[in-house]
Design a protein around this motif. Structure first.
Motif, PDB file in Angstrom:
ATOM      1  N   UNK A   1      47.118  33.008  34.048  1.00 51.52           N
ATOM      2  CA  UNK A   1      47.013  33.469  32.755  1.00 51.52           C
ATOM      3  C   UNK A   1      46.936  34.998  32.425  1.00 51.52           C
ATOM      4  N   UNK A   2      46.352  35.681  33.526  1.00 52.55           N
ATOM      5  CA  UNK A   2      46.058  36.968  33.425  1.00 52.55           C
ATOM      6  C   UNK A   2      47.212  37.919  33.270  1.00 52.55           C
TER       7      UNK A   2
ATOM      8  N   UNK B   1      41.245  44.861  35.096  1.00 57.94           N
ATOM      9  CA  UNK B   1      40.112  44.785  34.503  1.00 57.94           C
ATOM     10  C   UNK B   1      38.943  43.705  35.435  1.00 57.94           C
ATOM     11  N   UNK B   2      39.731  42.490  35.848  1.00 56.26           N
ATOM     12  CA  UNK B   2      38.847  41.351  36.587  1.00 56.26           C
ATOM     13  C   UNK B   2      38.626  41.928  37.799  1.00 56.26           C
TER      14      UNK B   2
ATOM     15  N   UNK C   1      51.585  42.132  43.075  1.00 55.32           N
ATOM     16  CA  UNK C   1      51.847  43.447  42.854  1.00 55.32           C
ATOM     17  C   UNK C   1      50.801  44.185  41.883  1.00 55.32           C
ATOM     18  N   UNK C   2      50.142  43.522  40.980  1.00 57.27           N
ATOM     19  CA  UNK C   2      49.312  44.302  40.046  1.00 57.27           C
ATOM     20  C   UNK C   2      47.976  44.531  40.856  1.00 57.27           C
ATOM     21  N   UNK C   3      47.725  43.421  41.513  1.00 64.12           N
ATOM     22  CA  UNK C   3      46.492  43.620  42.430  1.00 64.12           C
ATOM     23  C   UNK C   3      46.442  44.575  43.542  1.00 64.12           C
TER      24      UNK C   3
ATOM     25  N   UNK D   1      34.977  35.060  38.074  1.00 63.55           N
ATOM     26  CA  UNK D   1      35.574  36.026  38.435  1.00 63.55           C
ATOM     27  C   UNK D   1      37.002  35.837  39.128  1.00 63.55           C
ATOM     28  N   UNK D   2      37.497  34.781  38.776  1.00 62.81           N
ATOM     29  CA  UNK D   2      38.880  34.175  39.312  1.00 62.81           C
ATOM     30  C   UNK D   2      40.070  34.524  39.003  1.00 62.81           C
TER      31      UNK D   2
END
Length: 291
Positions: free
Chosen positions: A142-143, A150-151, A181-183, A137-138
């Motif tokens: 690469x994400x 989604x993660x 920023x995405x998180x 779940x890290x």
């Protein structure tokens, strides 16, 4: 026994010294403020009793609000049930950070929530070293944005009652403005708070959180950078000293036996002199102060 006495003695001396240095004046209420009801034998005293109780409650609230705040977070929960259960049963409300994809996270989070603790996701994030310690779940470099969201969602769905999160490792990811920023954008939509574990000084996580309107704090002290009782005692005293000077401190510990034994012994005493608060309580009190 000697270690216990030494820690508590240092604690008392530090508090006394601080009060003298800062010349703190605590509002006092007269001991004889209670009304002498026998002077009014024919009068309904219920309103006077309520007034006396209100004054006593006000005194208690004022004294409590003057105490420095200690925000204690225990990370890496979910793998070992027996040790984590001792943390859940600690005699104070704290913050429990659970790793996703661990066998006991759901059960322990439910128990912690029922005890009044804040439940947090301990979000694994890629570090500059030791990828073997990340677990499942890290978040990694690469994400993409969509994959990161989604993660994040998948990790949250494994743990009930989550109100906030902090980073597990993450010395690489917390330096990435894009990923943070995405998180934080997703965290804002889920109404979560964030605590930066500050595994690296150049972290941009809090900056990105603030830009997205996510309530955020940063770690001040690691309670147990190594798992021995002497270090933990020294770090605890350091944390309390910071709380005395700044009015608050954010402390992160881990489910080591030495850490648990220290907290089981010292938390009741600390609670007499400090406010042990959850992160959500901290932000609620700040909001009330603003309003």
């Amino acid at each position: 026994m000697l270690k216990q006495f030494s820690l508590l003695a240092c604690f008392c001396l530090a508090k006394a010294s601080l009060a003298a240095d800062l010349d703190i004046i605590i509002p006092e209420f007269p001991e004889d403020h209670a009304i002498q009801f026998d002077t009014y034998p024919q009068q309904d005293t219920s309103t006077f009793i309520k007034g006396s109780e209100l004054l006593a409650n006000t005194e208690s609230l004022i004294r409590q609000s003057l105490k420095p705040k200690v925000i204690l977070i225990i990370d890496d929960l979910g793998d070992n049930y027996r040790l984590a259960k001792r943390i859940v049963d600690l005699p104070a409300k704290i913050n429990l950070a659970f790793l996703p994809n661990t066998p006991f996270a759901k059960k322990l989070a439910q128990q912690g929530y029922q005890k009044g603790h804040d439940i947090m996701l301990h979000f694994p994030m890629e570090a500059t070293t030791r990828p073997d310690l990340l677990g499942k779940g890290a978040l990694t470099h690469q994400h993409s944005k969509e994959q990161a969201e989604q993660l994040f969602q998948a990790n949250l769905e494994q743990i009930p009652h989550v109100v906030g999160f902090n980073n597990h490792m993450g010395s690489l990811m917390t330096q990435s403005a894009d990923h943070m920023r995405w998180v934080m954008d997703y965290a804002a939509r889920r109404n979560l708070f964030f605590v930066d574990s500050r595994t690296i000084a150049s972290s941009v996580a809090i900056d990105q959180a603030l830009q997205q309107g996510v309530p955020s704090l940063g770690r001040d002290v690691f309670l147990d950078p190594v798992s021995d009782s002497i270090t933990s005692e020294q770090q605890l005293m350091r944390a309390l000293s910071i709380a005395d000077k700044k009015g608050q401190v954010v402390v992160i510990g881990h489910p080591y036996r030495s850490t648990i034994e220290l907290l089981e012994r010292e938390l009741p005493f600390i609670a007499q002199h400090y406010q042990l608060v959850t992160v959500s309580e901290y932000w609620q009190s700040n909001q009330k102060a603003i309003n």
